[in-house]
Motif scaffolding. Structure first.
Motif, mmCIF file in Angstrom:
data_model
loop_
_atom_site.group_PDB
_atom_site.id
_atom_site.type_symbol
_atom_site.label_atom_id
_atom_site.label_comp_id
_atom_site.label_asym_id
_atom_site.label_seq_id
_atom_site.Cartn_x
_atom_site.Cartn_y
_atom_site.Cartn_z
ATOM 1 N N ILE A 15 -43.459 43.980 6.110
ATOM 2 C CA ILE A 15 -44.585 43.541 4.871
ATOM 3 C C ILE A 15 -44.045 42.017 3.845
ATOM 4 N N VAL A 16 -44.746 41.269 3.870
ATOM 5 C CA VAL A 16 -44.801 39.723 3.099
ATOM 6 C C VAL A 16 -45.965 40.157 2.451
ATOM 7 N N ALA A 17 -45.471 40.441 0.888
ATOM 8 C CA ALA A 17 -47.318 40.371 0.074
ATOM 9 C C ALA A 17 -46.746 39.798 -1.398
ATOM 10 N N SER A 18 -47.572 39.582 -1.800
ATOM 11 C CA SER A 18 -47.990 39.020 -3.378
ATOM 12 C C SER A 18 -48.680 39.625 -4.103
ATOM 13 N N ALA A 19 -49.609 40.708 -3.788
ATOM 14 C CA ALA A 19 -50.705 41.607 -4.474
ATOM 15 C C ALA A 19 -50.866 42.794 -3.889
ATOM 16 N N PRO A 20 -51.030 43.604 -4.452
ATOM 17 C CA PRO A 20 -51.179 45.549 -3.779
ATOM 18 C C PRO A 20 -51.759 45.839 -2.296
ATOM 19 N N PHE A 21 -51.450 46.313 -1.833
ATOM 20 C CA PHE A 21 -51.857 47.382 -0.707
ATOM 21 C C PHE A 21 -50.985 48.108 -0.253
ATOM 22 N N ARG A 22 -51.758 49.413 0.362
ATOM 23 C CA ARG A 22 -51.453 50.745 0.328
ATOM 24 C C ARG A 22 -51.162 50.788 2.420
ATOM 25 N N ALA A 23 -50.878 51.952 2.142
ATOM 26 C CA ALA A 23 -50.058 51.168 4.224
ATOM 27 C C ALA A 23 -49.305 53.309 4.391
ATOM 28 N N ASN A 71 -41.384 42.635 16.464
ATOM 29 C CA ASN A 71 -41.559 41.148 16.400
ATOM 30 C C ASN A 71 -43.203 40.711 16.967
ATOM 31 N N ASP A 72 -44.000 41.190 16.847
ATOM 32 C CA ASP A 72 -45.195 40.622 16.594
ATOM 33 C C ASP A 72 -45.654 40.607 14.529
ATOM 34 N N THR A 73 -46.354 39.654 14.639
ATOM 35 C CA THR A 73 -47.089 39.651 13.218
ATOM 36 C C THR A 73 -48.232 39.341 13.556
ATOM 37 N N PHE A 74 -48.855 39.797 11.990
ATOM 38 C CA PHE A 74 -50.423 40.049 11.980
ATOM 39 C C PHE A 74 -50.514 39.560 10.413
ATOM 40 N N THR A 75 -51.716 38.544 10.609
ATOM 41 C CA THR A 75 -52.707 38.536 9.186
ATOM 42 C C THR A 75 -53.401 39.271 8.974
ATOM 43 N N VAL A 76 -53.602 40.053 7.017
ATOM 44 C CA VAL A 76 -54.658 41.012 6.658
ATOM 45 C C VAL A 76 -55.057 39.798 5.773
ATOM 46 N N LYS A 77 -56.126 39.706 6.148
ATOM 47 C CA LYS A 77 -57.300 38.951 4.461
ATOM 48 C C LYS A 77 -57.253 40.089 3.493
ATOM 49 N N GLU A 78 -57.628 39.416 2.426
ATOM 50 C CA GLU A 78 -58.042 40.017 1.749
ATOM 51 C C GLU A 78 -59.480 41.130 1.430
ATOM 52 N N GLY A 79 -58.778 42.459 0.741
ATOM 53 C CA GLY A 79 -59.844 43.233 1.354
ATOM 54 C C GLY A 79 -60.304 43.520 2.736
ATOM 55 N N GLU A 80 -59.370 43.373 3.508
ATOM 56 C CA GLU A 80 -59.169 44.192 5.000
ATOM 57 C C GLU A 80 -58.339 45.535 5.155
ATOM 58 N N VAL A 81 -58.630 46.178 5.814
ATOM 59 C CA VAL A 81 -57.770 47.523 6.708
ATOM 60 C C VAL A 81 -57.864 46.761 7.850
ATOM 61 N N PHE A 82 -56.887 47.421 8.309
ATOM 62 C CA PHE A 82 -56.136 47.494 9.571
ATOM 63 C C PHE A 82 -55.420 48.033 10.683
ATOM 64 N N ASN A 95 -55.299 45.663 2.535
ATOM 65 C CA ASN A 95 -55.385 44.752 1.537
ATOM 66 C C ASN A 95 -55.869 45.027 0.431
ATOM 67 N N ASP A 96 -55.267 45.295 -0.717
ATOM 68 C CA ASP A 96 -55.620 45.685 -2.162
ATOM 69 C C ASP A 96 -56.331 44.110 -3.205
ATOM 70 N N GLY A 97 -54.893 43.527 -2.103
ATOM 71 C CA GLY A 97 -55.426 42.043 -3.306
ATOM 72 C C GLY A 97 -56.407 41.605 -3.450
ATOM 73 N N ALA A 98 -55.837 40.005 -4.195
ATOM 74 C CA ALA A 98 -56.831 39.043 -4.116
ATOM 75 C C ALA A 98 -56.152 37.752 -2.914
ATOM 76 N N SER A 99 -55.128 38.524 -2.041
ATOM 77 C CA SER A 99 -54.220 36.985 -1.539
ATOM 78 C C SER A 99 -54.367 37.990 -0.108
ATOM 79 N N GLU A 100 -54.092 36.855 1.205
ATOM 80 C CA GLU A 100 -53.956 37.541 2.682
ATOM 81 C C GLU A 100 -52.424 37.922 2.368
ATOM 82 N N LEU A 101 -51.712 39.393 3.496
ATOM 83 C CA LEU A 101 -50.867 39.446 3.596
ATOM 84 C C LEU A 101 -50.299 39.473 5.221
ATOM 85 N N THR A 102 -48.651 39.740 5.507
ATOM 86 C CA THR A 102 -48.554 39.792 6.443
ATOM 87 C C THR A 102 -47.688 41.074 6.702
ATOM 88 N N PHE A 103 -47.923 41.311 8.032
ATOM 89 C CA PHE A 103 -46.594 42.182 8.756
ATOM 90 C C PHE A 103 -46.174 42.199 10.012
#
Length: 119
Positions: free
Chosen positions: A107-115, A84-95, A72-80
């Motif tokens: 993926i539900v995101a409003s900021a940059p991510f790489r995967a 059928n299991d949903t996970f949250t990745v906080k800003e700046g985190e790697v999962f 998560n390269d963004g300044a807000s959390e994202l989910t993926f």
């Protein structure tokens, strides 16, 4: 003796193996069974089909994946969601984790991510 005074177990390539600390034996012991064996089998998987984005994304892989990594390269959390299991990745985190085989991640995101998948 405290756990911090014991060395973790490693395989022949000096990589850590699945294990747990047994307080009664006062030492680390190898984890056996499905999950331990699965981890040893999967940790050698290669990164495949990298992608990135900054908005909601549905990634369909060309073959089954067994692992997934998202940064998560963004300044807000994202989910993926995988299987059928949903996970949250906080800003700046790697999962990074292994899963039952899957071909799609949402993926539900409003900021940059790489995967990428691992297969």
């Amino acid at each position: 003796m405290p756990i911090g005074t014991r060395n973790i177990l490693r395989d022949g390539g000096l990589l850590p193996i699945p294990q747990y600390y047994n307080e009664t034996a006062d030492d680390f012991q190898a984890s056996h069974g499905r999950n331990g064996a699965l981890f040893v089998q999967l940790r050698g998987l290669a990164a495949k089909e990298p992608f990135n984005g900054a908005s909601n994304t549905v990634q369909v892989f060309s073959e089954p994946m067994y692992g997934f990594v998202i940064i998560n390269d963004g300044a807000s959390e994202l989910t993926f969601t995988i299987n059928n299991d949903t996970f949250t990745v906080k800003e700046g985190e790697v999962f990074e984790e292994f899963f039952e085989p899957f071909k799609q991640v949402t993926i539900v995101a409003s900021a940059p991510f790489r995967a990428y998948g691992k297969g």
